[in-house]
Design a protein around this motif. Sequence first.
Motif, PDB file in Angstrom:
ATOM      1  N   UNK A 186       0.521   9.169  -6.349  1.00  7.76           N
ATOM      2  CA  UNK A 186       1.297   8.323  -7.063  1.00  7.76           C
ATOM      3  C   UNK A 186       2.510   8.265  -6.074  1.00  7.76           C
ATOM      4  N   UNK A 187       2.867   9.252  -5.342  1.00  7.82           N
ATOM      5  CA  UNK A 187       4.196   8.974  -4.401  1.00  7.82           C
ATOM      6  C   UNK A 187       3.649   8.033  -3.489  1.00  7.82           C
ATOM      7  N   UNK A 188       2.451   8.093  -2.955  1.00  4.53           N
ATOM      8  CA  UNK A 188       1.958   7.563  -1.929  1.00  4.53           C
ATOM      9  C   UNK A 188       1.799   6.135  -2.403  1.00  4.53           C
ATOM     10  N   UNK A 189       1.348   5.585  -3.449  1.00  2.58           N
ATOM     11  CA  UNK A 189       1.431   4.414  -4.057  1.00  2.58           C
ATOM     12  C   UNK A 189       2.663   3.608  -4.259  1.00  2.58           C
ATOM     13  N   UNK A 190       3.574   4.575  -4.624  1.00  2.00           N
ATOM     14  CA  UNK A 190       5.152   4.165  -4.585  1.00  2.00           C
ATOM     15  C   UNK A 190       5.595   3.556  -3.379  1.00  2.00           C
ATOM     16  N   UNK A 191       5.233   4.388  -2.322  1.00  2.00           N
ATOM     17  CA  UNK A 191       5.704   3.845  -0.887  1.00  2.00           C
ATOM     18  C   UNK A 191       4.999   2.678  -0.282  1.00  2.00           C
ATOM     19  N   UNK A 192       3.894   2.074  -0.943  1.00  2.00           N
ATOM     20  CA  UNK A 192       3.079   1.293  -0.437  1.00  2.00           C
ATOM     21  C   UNK A 192       3.459  -0.040  -1.352  1.00  2.00           C
ATOM     22  N   UNK A 217       5.898  12.342   2.298  1.00  2.00           N
ATOM     23  CA  UNK A 217       5.461  10.650   2.586  1.00  2.00           C
ATOM     24  C   UNK A 217       6.243   9.893   3.645  1.00  2.00           C
ATOM     25  N   UNK A 218       5.769   9.797   4.770  1.00  2.00           N
ATOM     26  CA  UNK A 218       6.593   9.257   5.767  1.00  2.00           C
ATOM     27  C   UNK A 218       5.837   7.851   6.205  1.00  2.00           C
ATOM     28  N   UNK A 219       6.651   6.991   6.183  1.00  2.00           N
ATOM     29  CA  UNK A 219       6.326   5.604   6.976  1.00  2.00           C
ATOM     30  C   UNK A 219       6.885   5.482   8.266  1.00  2.00           C
TER      31      UNK A 219
END
Length: 597
Positions: A375-381, A353-355
């Motif tokens: 869920x990891x993606x949501x955490x990063x949002x 997951x990279x921003x």
Amino acid sequence: MWPQNWRDEIWSRLDQPWDVIVIGGGITGAGILREATRLGLRTLLVEQRDFAWGTSSRSSKLVHGGLRYLKERKVRLTRASVRERKRLLQEGPGLIDPLGFLLATYQGDRPGRWTYSAGLSVYDLLALQWSHRHYSADDFQMLAPHISRAGLKGGFRYGDAQTDDARLVLRLIQEGVADGGVAINYVAAEKLLREGDVRGVRLRDQVTGRTAEVYGQVVVNATGAWADRLRAQVGGQAAIRPLRGSHLLFPAWRLPVAQAVSFLHPVDRRPVFIFPWEGITLVGTTDVDHDQPLDDEPHISPDEVAYLMAAVEAQFPALELTLDDVISTFAGVRPVIGTGKEDPSKESRDHVVWTEDGLLTVTGGKLTTFRLIALDALKAMRDRLPDMPPPDDRMPVLKPVILEMPGAEHLDEAARRRLLGRYAADAPALVAAALPGELEPIPGTQTLWAELRWAARAEGVLHLDDLLLRRVRLGHLLPEGGEEYLPRIRAICQPELGWDDARWQAEEAAYLQLWHTCYSLPDRAALPDWRAMLAQAQARQAAARPTRRRQILKRSALAGGGMAVALLLPFLYRRRKKAAHSSALSSSSHRSSTSTK
Ligand SMILES: Cc1cc2nc3c(=O)[nH]c(=O)nc-3n(C[C@H](O)[C@H](O)[C@H](O)COP(=O)(O)OP(=O)(O)OC[C@H]3O[C@@H](n4cnc5c(N)ncnc54)[C@H](O)[C@@H]3O)c2cc1C
């Protein structure tokens, strides 16, 4: 789910402010749509081709921890995967079903019985279950008749699971849409739009050519093997190493396996699987650098055909399978993060997951762990969506389906379960829409004629290959892509799709052309001789394997060495004790001499 004019209706609503815009309609994008809508986020998903057109309809269809990940000491990934497997099995019967795995051990195999036993114990313990068992060679052969008997020492059976990957993606998308999300296929994200950071995307409808600019709090790049393309627009360095995996499909009567058979390929000792799926038998997979253009449908290469035929020949020599037995083939591209390893199989299968400048890229990973990836993606949002409620891990991944299906009473339990798993809340409507005779299976498959009618009517089909390769899998399951049944398929589907005769004929021609290019065998003249390949590999192995005499010599040398050590031990012990005593004396005399100075 997608009624008439659904595309125009969605297009007219695109200019609303979105919380999350997901680019990519594979399992990663579908999982994010599902979890984001569960939290009440306004979420849009766009897919440049058909839903699951990318890798997520071309996997090995296993919902598994993957023993190989354990071997690579990826304990966390394995643990997460087997626990997701358990949840999915509980929540999606008929879509995710148990699959037994058989693991044969042969004379001279490395790893051998005890290593497998230890590995499978850990595998089971991570899943909080005890499913594996060892069988003698005779018993093992009862479980896998026709398996090569030469050097067979026995084997293990353990439990895993399998799915229909394209239907799993569709079920997640349908549930996300039912919870307020919006999903549209054949719409490509062309250009990222920035307000400082990335805040939107310019979309192009691949059917009409119209464009639209959409904006949201978060733009997610869930484009799998294509991920570097959007990342390049924010200056991201290319990171994806596309690796192709291909499969051969055989009729079950020619390659009959009641459960998956797993073994090490004689050429390179990579694990290969032969397993039942939807009434046929799949053989896979390969793991090679993919140098075909990403926008073309991937297809199996002559070398991969030879590699997989060599595997079948090695494991089931008595069946004498030939190329004439192959029904179809398919290939998919793994979105793997490249680290330059020489052997593609050594590259990690973890997700990332990279921003980058506000663009959230989520890629890599496995079908099995889609929920955890989401869920990891949501955490990063979270910093962009501070009011987002925390995800509730106890929520079911798939909505429970407890439905009556009036009219389906005559179907057996397996067929009813299959309909409920694959069509979930739509299953009763599918049954109600069936005309007389359509609740019968299409010969040679478990697919009902009624599934075609329903998919054509309500599942967002735009082209014939969407229908025959992903909504139902007839293109994989029937010889010549199901050409024999096209007249009846046309009679059922053409009116539902609203296509005139010219459109149907063009779609049929395009589908058959695609099938022959990407889902059948390549030119036979180009195929390497897999029997020679196998013979060479087996000769190499035989040369490397210690002969019985050498084994006996080695064992006696070891035993002799052990005995010698045992005999010498008291002597060595006494010598050490004596030496220690005299050194103690000399050091005390040294100390005293020092102290007297
Ligand atoms: C041969 C093989 C076997 C496998 N077997 C298993 C298995 O048994 N079990 C398991 O757990 N995992 C397995 N995997 C891994 C798993 O299939 C993949 O990790 C997963 O499918 C990747 O999903 P994804 O959504 O990230 O990518 P994809 O499914 O490829 O989805 C990305 C989508 O993005 C779309 N897209 C790209 N660019 C754009 C754009 N600009 N605009 C809009 N859309 C765009 C593409 O068309 C594509 O449909 C296997 C993989 C392979 C290749």
